[in-house]
Design a protein around this motif. Structure first.
Motif, PDB file in Angstrom:
ATOM      1  N   ILE A 183       0.838  -1.207   0.000  1.00  0.00           N
ATOM      2  CA  ILE A 183       0.000   0.000   0.000  1.00  0.00           C
ATOM      3  C   ILE A 183       0.876   1.262   0.000  1.00  0.00           C
ATOM      4  CG2 ILE A 183      -1.665   1.360   1.340  1.00  0.00           C
ATOM      5  CD1 ILE A 183      -2.840  -1.265   2.346  1.00  0.00           C
ATOM      6  N   ALA A 184       1.915   1.273   0.855  1.00  0.00           N
ATOM      7  CA  ALA A 184       2.795   2.446   0.962  1.00  0.00           C
ATOM      8  C   ALA A 184       3.558   2.688  -0.337  1.00  0.00           C
ATOM      9  CB  ALA A 184       3.779   2.255   2.117  1.00  0.00           C
ATOM     10  N   LEU A 185       3.981   1.604  -0.972  1.00  0.00           N
ATOM     11  CA  LEU A 185       4.719   1.717  -2.237  1.00  0.00           C
ATOM     12  C   LEU A 185       3.841   2.329  -3.331  1.00  0.00           C
ATOM     13  CD1 LEU A 185       7.607   0.957  -2.923  1.00  0.00           C
ATOM     14  CD2 LEU A 185       6.799  -1.259  -3.723  1.00  0.00           C
ATOM     15  N   GLY A 186       2.581   1.872  -3.400  1.00  0.00           N
ATOM     16  CA  GLY A 186       1.642   2.430  -4.380  1.00  0.00           C
ATOM     17  C   GLY A 186       1.371   3.893  -4.112  1.00  0.00           C
ATOM     18  N   GLN A 187       1.188   4.239  -2.830  1.00  0.00           N
ATOM     19  CA  GLN A 187       0.897   5.627  -2.449  1.00  0.00           C
ATOM     20  C   GLN A 187       2.087   6.542  -2.737  1.00  0.00           C
ATOM     21  OE1 GLN A 187      -1.170   6.119   1.338  1.00  0.00           O
ATOM     22  NE2 GLN A 187       0.116   7.865   1.820  1.00  0.00           N
ATOM     23  N   PHE A 188       3.308   6.053  -2.475  1.00  0.00           N
ATOM     24  CA  PHE A 188       4.507   6.854  -2.665  1.00  0.00           C
ATOM     25  C   PHE A 188       4.833   7.057  -4.153  1.00  0.00           C
ATOM     26  CE2 PHE A 188       9.258   6.965  -2.968  1.00  0.00           C
ATOM     27  CZ  PHE A 188       9.412   8.251  -2.482  1.00  0.00           C
ATOM     28  N   MET A 189       4.695   5.989  -4.937  1.00  0.00           N
ATOM     29  CA  MET A 189       5.062   6.072  -6.355  1.00  0.00           C
ATOM     30  C   MET A 189       3.892   6.534  -7.230  1.00  0.00           C
ATOM     31  SD  MET A 189       8.237   5.397  -6.498  1.00  0.00           S
ATOM     32  CE  MET A 189       8.568   5.140  -8.235  1.00  0.00           C
ATOM     33  N   LYS A 190       2.674   6.539  -6.679  1.00  0.00           N
ATOM     34  CA  LYS A 190       1.475   6.948  -7.439  1.00  0.00           C
ATOM     35  C   LYS A 190       1.381   6.180  -8.761  1.00  0.00           C
ATOM     36  CE  LYS A 190      -0.546  10.455  -5.207  1.00  0.00           C
ATOM     37  NZ  LYS A 190      -1.594   9.922  -4.384  1.00  0.00           N
ATOM     38  N   ALA A 191       1.560   4.871  -8.672  1.00  0.00           N
ATOM     39  CA  ALA A 191       1.547   4.053  -9.887  1.00  0.00           C
ATOM     40  C   ALA A 191       0.996   2.667  -9.582  1.00  0.00           C
ATOM     41  CB  ALA A 191       2.968   3.931 -10.449  1.00  0.00           C
ATOM     42  N   GLY A 192       0.572   1.975 -10.646  1.00  0.00           N
ATOM     43  CA  GLY A 192       0.062   0.611 -10.513  1.00  0.00           C
ATOM     44  C   GLY A 192       1.183  -0.389 -10.333  1.00  0.00           C
ATOM     45  N   ILE A 200      -1.767 -10.716  -0.952  1.00  0.00           N
ATOM     46  CA  ILE A 200      -0.416 -10.177  -1.125  1.00  0.00           C
ATOM     47  C   ILE A 200       0.191 -10.682  -2.433  1.00  0.00           C
ATOM     48  CG2 ILE A 200       1.936 -10.429  -0.198  1.00  0.00           C
ATOM     49  CD1 ILE A 200       0.534 -10.386   2.620  1.00  0.00           C
ATOM     50  N   GLY A 201       0.963  -9.837  -3.093  1.00  0.00           N
ATOM     51  CA  GLY A 201       1.697 -10.244  -4.286  1.00  0.00           C
ATOM     52  C   GLY A 201       0.923 -10.139  -5.582  1.00  0.00           C
ATOM     53  N   LEU A 202      -0.326  -9.680  -5.510  1.00  0.00           N
ATOM     54  CA  LEU A 202      -1.157  -9.594  -6.718  1.00  0.00           C
ATOM     55  C   LEU A 202      -1.074  -8.233  -7.401  1.00  0.00           C
ATOM     56  CD1 LEU A 202      -4.353 -11.374  -5.340  1.00  0.00           C
ATOM     57  CD2 LEU A 202      -2.591 -12.366  -6.783  1.00  0.00           C
ATOM     58  N   GLY A 203      -0.508  -7.246  -6.715  1.00  0.00           N
ATOM     59  CA  GLY A 203      -0.390  -5.910  -7.309  1.00  0.00           C
ATOM     60  C   GLY A 203      -1.631  -5.056  -7.174  1.00  0.00           C
ATOM     61  N   ALA A 204      -2.746  -5.661  -6.769  1.00  0.00           N
ATOM     62  CA  ALA A 204      -3.991  -4.891  -6.664  1.00  0.00           C
ATOM     63  C   ALA A 204      -3.958  -3.937  -5.476  1.00  0.00           C
ATOM     64  CB  ALA A 204      -5.192  -5.822  -6.563  1.00  0.00           C
ATOM     65  N   LEU A 205      -3.312  -4.340  -4.375  1.00  0.00           N
ATOM     66  CA  LEU A 205      -3.202  -3.451  -3.213  1.00  0.00           C
ATOM     67  C   LEU A 205      -2.365  -2.223  -3.572  1.00  0.00           C
ATOM     68  CD1 LEU A 205      -2.560  -6.055  -0.366  1.00  0.00           C
ATOM     69  CD2 LEU A 205      -4.659  -4.764  -0.779  1.00  0.00           C
ATOM     70  N   THR A 206      -1.331  -2.432  -4.383  1.00  0.00           N
ATOM     71  CA  THR A 206      -0.497  -1.326  -4.853  1.00  0.00           C
ATOM     72  C   THR A 206      -1.331  -0.357  -5.679  1.00  0.00           C
ATOM     73  OG1 THR A 206       1.280  -2.952  -5.025  1.00  0.00           O
ATOM     74  CG2 THR A 206       1.684  -0.823  -6.030  1.00  0.00           C
ATOM     75  N   ALA A 207      -2.165  -0.907  -6.567  1.00  0.00           N
ATOM     76  CA  ALA A 207      -3.028  -0.065  -7.409  1.00  0.00           C
ATOM     77  C   ALA A 207      -4.003   0.737  -6.552  1.00  0.00           C
ATOM     78  CB  ALA A 207      -3.790  -0.924  -8.412  1.00  0.00           C
ATOM     79  N   LEU A 208      -4.598   0.096  -5.540  1.00  0.00           N
ATOM     80  CA  LEU A 208      -5.544   0.797  -4.665  1.00  0.00           C
ATOM     81  C   LEU A 208      -4.824   1.895  -3.879  1.00  0.00           C
ATOM     82  CD1 LEU A 208      -7.659  -2.167  -3.213  1.00  0.00           C
ATOM     83  CD2 LEU A 208      -8.289  -0.611  -5.045  1.00  0.00           C
ATOM     84  N   GLY A 209      -3.622   1.588  -3.379  1.00  0.00           N
ATOM     85  CA  GLY A 209      -2.835   2.575  -2.636  1.00  0.00           C
ATOM     86  C   GLY A 209      -2.430   3.766  -3.482  1.00  0.00           C
ATOM     87  N   SER A 210      -2.250   3.526  -4.793  1.00  0.00           N
ATOM     88  CA  SER A 210      -1.798   4.607  -5.681  1.00  0.00           C
ATOM     89  C   SER A 210      -2.830   5.709  -5.854  1.00  0.00           C
ATOM     90  CB  SER A 210      -1.423   4.037  -7.056  1.00  0.00           C
ATOM     91  OG  SER A 210      -2.577   3.665  -7.773  1.00  0.00           O
ATOM     92  N   TYR A 211      -4.095   5.423  -5.511  1.00  0.00           N
ATOM     93  CA  TYR A 211      -5.156   6.443  -5.612  1.00  0.00           C
ATOM     94  C   TYR A 211      -5.326   7.225  -4.302  1.00  0.00           C
ATOM     95  CZ  TYR A 211      -6.396   3.992  -9.917  1.00  0.00           C
ATOM     96  OH  TYR A 211      -6.351   3.424 -11.177  1.00  0.00           O
ATOM     97  N   ASN A 212      -4.473   6.927  -3.303  1.00  0.00           N
ATOM     98  CA  ASN A 212      -4.523   7.673  -2.039  1.00  0.00           C
ATOM     99  C   ASN A 212      -3.910   9.063  -2.197  1.00  0.00           C
ATOM    100  OD1 ASN A 212      -5.723   5.833  -0.304  1.00  0.00           O
ATOM    101  ND2 ASN A 212      -3.808   4.837   0.230  1.00  0.00           N
ATOM    102  N   ARG A 213      -4.277   9.968  -1.287  1.00  0.00           N
ATOM    103  CA  ARG A 213      -3.560  11.244  -1.198  1.00  0.00           C
ATOM    104  C   ARG A 213      -2.137  10.949  -0.756  1.00  0.00           C
ATOM    105  NH1 ARG A 213      -5.010  13.278   3.036  1.00  0.00           N
ATOM    106  NH2 ARG A 213      -6.521  11.715   3.706  1.00  0.00           N
ATOM    107  N   PHE A 214      -1.186  11.791  -1.137  1.00  0.00           N
ATOM    108  CA  PHE A 214       0.221  11.527  -0.866  1.00  0.00           C
ATOM    109  C   PHE A 214       0.505  11.473   0.639  1.00  0.00           C
ATOM    110  CE2 PHE A 214       4.804  12.628  -0.660  1.00  0.00           C
ATOM    111  CZ  PHE A 214       5.289  11.621  -1.484  1.00  0.00           C
ATOM    112  N   ASN A 215      -0.263  12.218   1.437  1.00  0.00           N
ATOM    113  CA  ASN A 215       0.017  12.255   2.882  1.00  0.00           C
ATOM    114  C   ASN A 215      -0.969  11.425   3.702  1.00  0.00           C
ATOM    115  OD1 ASN A 215      -2.153  13.880   2.425  1.00  0.00           O
ATOM    116  ND2 ASN A 215      -1.510  15.538   3.787  1.00  0.00           N
ATOM    117  N   THR A 234      -5.302  -0.944 -14.156  1.00  0.00           N
ATOM    118  CA  THR A 234      -4.468   0.181 -13.700  1.00  0.00           C
ATOM    119  C   THR A 234      -3.021  -0.024 -14.133  1.00  0.00           C
ATOM    120  OG1 THR A 234      -5.874   0.612 -11.786  1.00  0.00           O
ATOM    121  CG2 THR A 234      -3.631   1.432 -11.666  1.00  0.00           C
ATOM    122  N   GLY A 235      -2.513  -1.244 -13.932  1.00  0.00           N
ATOM    123  CA  GLY A 235      -1.131  -1.553 -14.318  1.00  0.00           C
ATOM    124  C   GLY A 235      -0.896  -1.370 -15.806  1.00  0.00           C
ATOM    125  N   ILE A 236      -1.856  -1.820 -16.620  1.00  0.00           N
ATOM    126  CA  ILE A 236      -1.731  -1.698 -18.085  1.00  0.00           C
ATOM    127  C   ILE A 236      -1.771  -0.228 -18.505  1.00  0.00           C
ATOM    128  CG2 ILE A 236      -2.871  -2.193 -20.305  1.00  0.00           C
ATOM    129  CD1 ILE A 236      -1.551  -4.667 -19.153  1.00  0.00           C
TER     130      ILE A 236
END
Length: 628
Positions: free
Chosen positions: A99-108, A314-329, A422-424
């Motif tokens: 989640i943190a990685l998606g939020q920080f990088m703002k990417a899928g 875990i490991g599916l990348g979907a949590l990263t995609a969901l985190g990427s739509y968070n506000r940066f802070n 999102t990843g595509i």
């Protein structure tokens, strides 16, 4: 340099105030901000949208049909000891990391690995896994939808033996207790059946499942005909998924409020009904009664670790995609703990629902609970429907259960599709700016998955489904993925460095335990369980009877390796394509590629620079371009 005019038109909006000029989108209320060259990423309208989407995705069928069975099988309440341990050494650290990685990088799931471009293969691997998941997981929803439709009958079709799909060996009520004395082998007990024949008799629910729903063939090499009723259910579910996802987080964030919360309402109703049934107490005690000797068995610990990785998605990348739509802070550290509590709490609570009803079923049939307790599709489509058919007003409870099953799986499915799309789309941020780019991408994804799914609505479809389930998104592929995620963040990018980044986002440093887990504990746990799975590998069977042919296993391993090999193949390809000495290539490929939103983060002294010559927008443009 052509940015000067557009910047001059908005004198209030320096880039140092990242997104300060963003406002609510009039169409859907989603906040967006103008970025350099292409539109900035949209964000959740409310933070609760994100929480609900994560709950919807991570809390799925595994919580209801896998955890309770594992708990009873591995020593009841004792199983919670290894389970809780693995939550803190594996589940929460990786959940938070993604989640943190998606939020920080703002990417899928692919572009998020710009944090260490050499390991972008991790992103491709997660895309392959989530694609396979999206493909086969929806079959459970199609079966659930089929049962839901069949529940709207005054007499449930799986409760009687007088249907066209039943065989002469079908029997509605078993009297196994009368046959415990071995000398009664030839004595007629039920109808015209002797005890010897009773051993081979089949329940109407098993015949409904195998002869009507699956119409199962003799093996993988015999696909047979299409099941048209099941195919129509599959089409209906895919159409439902498409319209949940096609508008992105604008639509997903709203729909999950219903799909993530309503199953809890149904679970509570079913629990109230379950505990009032005779035999419920015995069932619940069977579920939680501790058997301390089980802690000595390695399999109990492995089951606990594997269940955490499955149920936390875990490991599916979907949590990263969901985190990427968070506000940066956004405080994603707190979110990770809240979501872990909801996920594991749901698993434990669902056990009481399942075992109160299994206890009733065992009491009704006069058998031990161990004979009726099942896991996976066996629980959802055989044990539970059988229990429901014994209750008063059976169609109501059947419809409620399958509606809950459909909702539990539906949000996991559409968030999985959201993560894949999102990843595509992140691969083409500025290119192909078509008005309906997202809608077309989602349609292509759904159509592609549907075409593969057609192999699972044939008579041999169950064998194909099991092949996907056992290999493509198995424990081994997820553990391999989680291992490399920890290694890359902790050792390539730097655990301390990432902790600083998280602190910059949320305003404080997380407890050092996270850093220790990413660096040492979690990779060791992942690799340990991975090697255990590898050493104890058993060929796939169906119902412990049908053994898959050698070429079936080859297909299975191809599915597993298609994601696992993405990491080493991509790494070698990037190293060979790069220029310079090996050391220069390595240094270049492990340097992060920052996004536009990192400008303020990467240059904290920008404000002091702009304050040197206030009043002119030209200075802002020059500084903007120099940082870029």
């Amino acid at each position: 340099k052509g940015r000067k005019d557009s910047t001059a038109n908005s004198a209030d909006c320096s880039f140092t105030d990242c997104g300060a000029c963003a406002g609510p989108d009039k169409k859907g209320g989603v906040v967006t901000a103008a970025g350099p060259g292409y539109p900035e990423r949209e964000t959740w309208t409310r933070q609760m949208d994100f929480i609900m989407s994560c709950v919807g995705f991570a809390v799925g069928l595994g919580n209801v049909w896998r955890f309770p069975y594992l708990c009873y099988k591995n020593g009841g309440g004792v199983f919670l000891i290894p389970y809780l341990l693995f939550i803190f050494v594996g589940g929460i650290p990786i959940f938070f990391l993604e989640i943190a990685l998606g939020q920080f990088m703002k990417a899928g799931s692919i572009n998020v690995w710009n944090i260490a471009p050499l390991f972008k293969g991790l992103g491709y691997a997660s895309m392959v896994i989530v694609f396979f998941c999206n493909t086969y997981y929806i079959m459970v929803l199609a079966w659930g939808f089929y049962y839901l439709i069949k529940s709207f009958n005054s007499t449930l079709p799986w409760s009687t033996c007088d249907n066209e799909w039943n065989t002469p060996s079908c029997i509605e009520i078993f009297h196994h207790q009368d046959c415990k004395n071995g000398s009664l082998a030839n004595v007629t007990i039920t109808g015209n059946l002797t005890c010897a024949e009773l051993a081979n008799a089949r329940s109407p629910i098993i015949e409904f499942w195998e002869n009507k729903v699956l119409n199962i063939s003799s093996g993988l090499d015999e696909p047979g005909q299409f099941n048209w009723e099941l195919m129509l259910c599959l089409v209906a579910v895919w159409v439902l998924v498409y319209f949940c996802v096609w508008k992105g987080v604008k639509s997903t964030g709203k729909i999950v409020y219903f799909t993530a919360t309503f199953p809890y309402v149904v679970l509570i109703i079913l629990l109230v009904r379950g505990v009032t049934l005779p035999g419920a107490y015995d069932g619940i005690m069977y579920y939680i009664k501790p058997d301390w000797s089980k802690l000595e068995e390695a399999q109990v610990w492995i089951d606990a670790g594997t269940q955490i990785f499955f149920s936390y998605a875990i490991g599916l990348g979907a949590l990263t995609a969901l985190g990427s739509y968070n506000r940066f802070n956004n405080d994603c550290y707190k979110d990770a703990f809240v979501l872990a509590l909801i996920n594991s709490g749901t698993s434990f609570f669902a056990g009481f629902v399942v075992f109160s009803i299994l206890g009733f079923m065992a009491a009704e049939q006069g058998v031990d609970i161990s004979q009726v307790a099942e896991s996976g599709p066996g629980l959802a489509f055989i044990a539970y429907p059988k229990a429901v058919s014994l209750m008063p007003v059976a169609p109501l409870w059947a419809a409620l259960f399958f509606f809950m099953l459909l909702l539990l799986g539906l949000d996991s499915q559409f968030v999985g599709v959201e993560g894949f799309v999102t990843g595509i789309l992140d691969l083409f941020p500025g290119k192909y700016q078509h008005r309906y780019k997202r809608e077309i991408a989602v349609a292509i994804c759904c159509l592609l998955c549907f075409i593969i799914d057609l192999s699972m609505v044939t008579q041999g479809g169950m064998y194909v489904f099991q092949l996907f389930d056992y290999y493509s998104a198995s424990g081994m592929t997820l553990l391999w993925q989680a291992f490399w995620e920890c290694i890359v963040v902790a050792w390539v990018y730097g655990a301390d460095r990432f902790m600083d980044d998280v602190a910059r986002m949320i305003g404080y440093r997380p407890f050092p335990w996270m850093k220790w887990c990413w660096s040492f504990i979690t990779p060791c746990v992942c690799m340990g369980i991975f090697l255990f799975h590898l050493v104890n590998y058993k060929p796939l069977t169906y119902n412990n009877v049908y053994v898959y042919p050698w070429w079936g296993e080859v297909i299975g391993w191809c599915l597993a390796l298609s994601s696992m090999l993405c990491i080493p193949v991509s790494l070698l390809y990037k190293l060979f394509r790069a220029k310079g000495t090996f050391k220069e290539r390595l240094a270049h490929l492990t340097s992060p590629v920052w996004g536009a939103h990192h400008l303020e983060y990467m240059a904290p002294d920008i404000k002091s620079l702009t304050s040197l010559s206030p009043g002119t927008d030209d200075n802002k443009v020059i500084i903007f371009e120099s940082v870029m």
